[in-house]
Design an enzyme around this catalytic site. Structure first.
Site, PDB file in Angstrom:
ATOM      1  N   ASP A 273       0.870  -1.163   0.000  1.00 55.60           N
ATOM      2  CA  ASP A 273       0.000   0.000   0.000  1.00 55.60           C
ATOM      3  C   ASP A 273       0.911   1.218   0.000  1.00 55.60           C
ATOM      4  OD1 ASP A 273      -2.094   1.730   0.002  1.00 55.60           O
ATOM      5  OD2 ASP A 273      -3.129   0.883   1.727  1.00 55.60           O
TER       6      ASP A 273
HETATM    7  C1  BGC Z   1      -4.942   3.397   0.011  1.00 54.62           C
HETATM    8  C2  BGC Z   1      -5.072   2.382  -1.109  1.00 54.62           C
HETATM    9  C3  BGC Z   1      -4.914   3.074  -2.433  1.00 54.62           C
HETATM   10  C4  BGC Z   1      -3.583   3.787  -2.460  1.00 54.62           C
HETATM   11  C5  BGC Z   1      -3.290   4.509  -3.748  1.00 54.62           C
HETATM   12  C6  BGC Z   1      -3.695   4.220  -0.126  1.00 54.62           C
HETATM   13  O1  BGC Z   1      -3.673   5.247   0.797  1.00 54.62           O
HETATM   14  O2  BGC Z   1      -4.980   2.743   1.244  1.00 54.62           O
HETATM   15  O3  BGC Z   1      -6.303   1.724  -1.024  1.00 54.62           O
HETATM   16  O4  BGC Z   1      -5.052   2.151  -3.469  1.00 54.62           O
HETATM   17  O5  BGC Z   1      -3.556   4.743  -1.406  1.00 54.62           O
HETATM   18  O6  BGC Z   1      -4.090   5.609  -3.904  1.00 54.62           O
END
Ligand code: BGC
Length: 745
Positions: A273
């Site tokens: 993530d």
């Molecule tokens: C989120 C993810 C997301 C990623 C990219 C993160 O903060 O938890 O779900 O895909 O950002 O935007």
């Protein structure tokens, strides 16, 4: 002389070869480039590409180069990887190294309903349609990794991201996630199923350590991920922010190496993530493949374009160069990312995709219509009979507020969004007069990451004035439709924070109570991705769960409210009367700070309500229709079975009302006696059937021992214990209509 001649010949030959094979660097490798030959098995192509890559190229290949992309190998003609959120539509373009908008004018997408709504259709065909359509949009926009779907289990109604997930039940989530993955991936776009695992709160999401017993882990929190891997064959998976057993989940020995890879045989890519990586050595050895992040070292703010400082960038290279770590793990990571490239960007036969088309809008509408849940309909206030209705009062901010903007990473720039008020006006036309009052002021902002709704929701009037106006309108109308609930602001249905209470914000409870006093034909449409408290439930005759429905929200809602569409959605999570009716809250374990103990164990959602005989406000699986269904007596094709047998249950379901409708018939299994505590019942089958008035169909469910098994934590295996079981068939977890006993020998 002869040497010069040979050299000249070599040069001519190489020029000719370059011309014959194209000028791409890739072809400079010569015709033996197995990796470019798509008649060869992927493994061979991967090995061939791998041995052509330099150490530097390999390191570059496994971490981000921009907010959403990672490099390919330009020299070999291997394209970059482009990710995109996910999971409800294709996110608009941001700048290379900034979160602000790139300002493209051709990136306004179709906004599909939130995953809570998709799950509420209880229809696997809708999930396939969703995935296919979204995959087409991703492909058209040249994204090869879609950051979704989200399948974390709904543990508490306060989790700010529940709207991006598929509810509280592992079986339902498992069945619904698989077709979504297949639909997306048939476009040559990888799904990145998220967030693995135990990401069930937003509070302190980077720092909270989850303490959960193995039974709850395996029975509740992991099954949907396992299905995504083993049945859906997802090509990638995203690690979550939180910790488990003291290790961040993006580099977690237990979750990634032991379970995901060893137990489940996952061959795909583990993507971090954004900013979820915290340690180079753990990232090397604990199963991570591809690092993405937000700022300097992925997590903290500071330097720009600091991708070389990422944990799997220079720090990794340094360790290799100094001989402190070898290259075995690096090669494994590169192999997995290469495999993903061959399945996506390097697949010459993948379709070209399509974007924001009418077909996708229709798909979004159909899914929205099927996911809307009719929670209550006393006195058949719904559907609104337009031939008998002169005036419809629409009240509430959520009747006009755009919901596709906001909520965190799933925020979109939709090509258009039909609000509920517009949808109703579109549908009603001249058949009745539609009047509107705002009633309350919630959130007047309309901007996320530089995408502006363009709505001016500023309001000068006091809340007393707004209330008075709403009451006046309600008095004049034949029917009142209130659109309230939550929105995508912080501490509501939004990433980064959890909700602070179960109650509706912005004084909506008072407003609803007052409206109910002046008009008996009151409909409450709850726009949310979460359960809310309803202290006015007995005063309001009709209640609809309206979710966040995307581009076609208003049209879908209107079609259900006037009865063009017969509602057939069912809840995917329990609506508790009060917070302490939920297991996590009863134990005082939500949200956790540095540590959260899942003390309720396997008793999540209806499993908790069943165990403690708590009557929910609305039960898991509940949803009404404008027609009625009668269930016959369930029969089993045998009285007992062995562990290698299957058993089939059949039940007749009849439409006893006067209009066509769809019913979700649910099978729950109850283990009457077991050596370990078990839930009273668990969902193990569901089928959505369409029935004309008077029509009846036989619905069958075939199960094997997996439906009877629990996870024995001492043995670390699934066990089906011989003994007596019951198959319970019903219209919700609280509405069992018929049951049959059987034995496992
Ligand atoms: C989120 C993810 C997301 C990623 C990219 C993160 O903060 O938890 O779900 O895909 O950002 O935007």
């Amino acid at each position: 002389m002869r040497k010069a001649y040979i050299n000249a010949c070599k040069i001519v030959k190489s020029i000719m070869l370059t011309f014959m094979l194209g000028v791409s660097g890739a072809y400079a490798q010569g015709p033996a480039a197995v990796y470019l030959d798509d008649t060869k098995p992927i493994n061979e192509r991967v090995e061939d590409a791998l041995q052509r890559m330099t150490l530097k190229e390999k390191i570059a290949f496994i971490h981000a180069q921009s907010k959403f992309s990672s490099p390919g190998v330009a020299r070999l003609g291997i394209p970059e990887n482009w990710t995109t959120d996910g999971p409800h539509g294709i996110r608009p373009e941001v700048l290379w190294d900034e979160w602000s908008q790139a300002g493209w004018t051709n990136d306004s997408c179709t906004a599909f309903p939130a995953l809570t709504c998709l799950a509420a259709t209880w229809n696997k065909d809708m999930s396939l349609l969703y995935g296919k359509s979204l995959g087409e949009e991703a492909r058209y926009r040249n994204k090869n990794i879609l950051l979704g779907p989200g399948i974390n289990i709904y543990r508490s109604p306060l989790n700010g991201r529940n709207f991006e997930y598929m509810g509280e039940d592992p079986f339902l989530s498992s069945k619904m996630v698989v077709p979504y993955i297949k639909g997306v991936q048939q476009n040559g776009v990888a799904t990145c199923v998220k967030h693995f695992a135990l990401n069930n709160q937003e509070t302190n999401r980077h720092g909270v350590n989850v303490v959960v017993d193995d039974r709850a882990l395996y029975e509740i929190y992991l099954p949907a991920f396992k299905a995504a891997v083993q049945e859906g064959d997802t090509w990638s998976i995203m690690g979550s922010y939180n910790l488990y057993k003291g290790q961040h989940c993006c580099h977690n020995q237990y979750l990634l190496n032991d379970i995901l890879r060893k137990e489940w045989g996952f061959k795909g890519v583990v993507v971090s993530d954004w900013g979820g990586v915290h340690d180079t050595r753990q990232a090397i050895f604990n199963g991570l493949d591809l690092e993405f992040g937000s700022w300097t070292n992925g997590l903290t703010e500071g330097k720009s374009s600091a991708y070389d400082a990422y944990y799997l960038a220079d720090p990794y290279l340094k360790l290799i160069k100094s001989g402190e770590v070898g290259t075995k793990e690096l090669d494994e990571k590169v192999r997995r990312v290469l495999r993903l490239s061959f399945l996506t960007t390097m697949n010459r036969n993948r379709p070209t995709g399509s974007f924001a088309t009418e077909e996708h809008a229709l798909a979004a509408r159909k899914i929205a219509q099927e996911g809307i849940v009719l929670l209550k309909n006393k006195g058949n206030v719904l559907p609104i009979n337009l031939s008998k209705t002169k005036t419809i009062a629409v009240i509430g901010e959520n009747a006009i507020k755009m919901m596709t903007v906001g909520g965190g990473s799933s925020s979109l720039k939709a090509k258009y969004e039909i609000s509920p008020l517009e949808g109703i006006r579109n549908r009603v036309g001249n058949e009745a007069t539609v009047i509107y009052a705002r009633g309350y002021v919630g959130d007047t902002t309309g901007n996320y990451n530089g995408v502006a709704t363009g709505q001016n929701l500023a309001e000068k009037r006091s809340s007393a004035e707004l209330l008075a106006e709403a009451i006046e309108l309600a008095k004049k109308a034949d029917v009142v439709i209130f659109f309230g609930g939550l929105n995508k602001s912080d501490k509501q249905d939004a990433e980064g924070y959890d909700r602070e209470s179960l109650g509706l914000p912005y004084n909506q409870d008072q407003l609803l109570t007052e409206l109910a006093k002046v008009n008996k034909n009151l409909v409450m449409v709850n726009i949310s991705g979460n359960a809310v408290a309803m202290p006015w439930v007995n005063q309001v005759p009709a209640i609809v769960q309206g979710w966040f429905l995307g581009s076609e929200a208003g049209n879908a809602l209107a079609s259900v409210l006037v009865g063009d569409v017969n509602p057939s959605g069912k809840l995917t999570f329990t609506f508790p009367v009060k917070l302490t009716d939920n297991g996590a809250h009863a134990a005082g374990e939500f949200p956790g700070k540095d540590e959260v103990h899942y003390k309720e164990g396997i008793f999540v959602g209806y499993r908790w309500a069943d165990k403690h005989k708590i009557k929910p406000l609305f039960a898991f699986g509940h949803g009404l229709s404008y027609t009625t269904f009668q269930y016959g007596k369930v029969t089993a094709d045998r009285k007992s079975m062995s562990a290698s047998d299957k058993i089939t249950f059949s039940v007749n379901v009849k439409n006893t009302g006067s209009r066509e409708g769809e019913e979700v018939v649910q099978l729950y299994i109850s283990d009457l006696k077991s050596s370990l505590p078990r839930p009273v019942k668990e969902l193990k089958g569901f089928e959505k059937v369409s029935l004309k008035p008077g029509e009846q169909k036989t619905v069958t469910f075939t199960i094997d021992k997996t439906a009877l098994s629990f996870f024995d934590d001492a043995k670390h295996e699934w066990v089906a214990e011989p003994g007596d079981f019951e198959a319970l068939i019903g219209a919700s977890s609280a509405d069992v209509r018929t049951k049959a006993s059987f034995k496992l020998n």
